[in-house]
Design a protein around this motif. Structure first.
Motif: not given
Lengths: 170, 170
Positions: A46, A158, A160-162, A164-166, B47, B50, B154, B157-162, B165
């Motif tokens: 990712t 969480y 899913l946010g990663q 989507v980088y695929l 990333a 990104r 949510i 959480g989504y952007h936290l997952g990014q 990184y």
């Protein structure tokens, strides 16, 4: 004795439906990635040095599968995924399952979870999950089954946010 | 006429507290990143190619700030962030604010949002948010203020997952 208007019951049931619907919308976004990305793309990282799509998909299946026992609605379907996709980091794990297998697990699991979610009553959602003792639950009533649903929904968001980088950059 | 046991009211209030607490726990995880990452790291991309940490932080402030008007509790505090951090993609935007400014906005906004969340009654959470018409809301009662809270939680959480990184790999 306090009596409530029927509206309170309606609100509670609406709230539960909204929580389930939030879960399902995260599922759908991952389903959409499953339709879009190729097997090769799922095997990619990712981000450089970070988890692959495949690892994160297996991870989500394993963690979500654990809800079956935490909610007390059934036995684990894919407990064998815990070792490679939860307990071990990707570089130490043997990721034996193929993407096609993981896709199939994901769909079977979600069908099963949705069936249980929709069969649970409001009272069910507010009982303690199976990993909290009755003593602790008496002191911490938020450690209920609804908490599992809310936290696992955010957990899906969480990763899913990663994932989507695929997707290829536009 | 149906009457409910007090337990239903308790469940409803517990549910609302849990939803607020889920929100706050995402905030805390981002606070922890704010304490850990240097200004230089915030400027870095999550990333290759990104969004940067800075863009995502500004994006979260702008989107969360919009809750003040969607919940009908107050005026926007940082509406000027919409243009660079929501309407425009990072490569087209002039990100004038510094990380120190964004940190300060983030904290001021969260204090304000928490104050409003905790003052809202159960009935408040089940009224339509301000972007849904009364006619549409009558047909789609899930378009309520609670839905804003759940979806924005949510989204965090989504952007936290990014954002994680940005942390150095172990």
């Amino acid at each position: 004795m306090t009596t409530d208007t029927p509206m309170v019951v309606d609100q509670l049931n609406l709230f539960i439906r909204q929580a389930i619907s939030s879960w399902e919308s995260q599922n759908k976004r991952i389903n959409s990635l499953l339709e879009t990305l190729t097997e090769t793309e799922w095997h990619g990282a990712t981000a450089p040095g970070r988890n692959s799509g495949k690892y994160l998909l297996g991870h989500l299946i394993a963690v979500n599968d654990g809800m079956l026992t935490l909610l007390g609605v059934g036995d684990r379907m894919f407990a064998e995924l815990d070792e490679p996709y939860v307990k071990k980091a990707e570089d130490a794990a043997a990721l034996n399952s193929s993407i096609e297998e993981l896709k199939s697990y994901w769909q079977r699991l979600n069908t099963e979870l949705s069936r249980h979610f929709n069969a649970m009553t409001a009272d069910d959602w507010f009982t303690g999950h199976t990993a909290v003792s009755p003593e602790d639950f008496a002191k911490e009533p938020h450690r209920n089954k609804m908490n599992i649903l809310l936290s696992r929904t955010i957990h899906q968001g969480y990763h899913l946010g990663q994932l989507v980088y695929l997707l290829k950059k536009k």
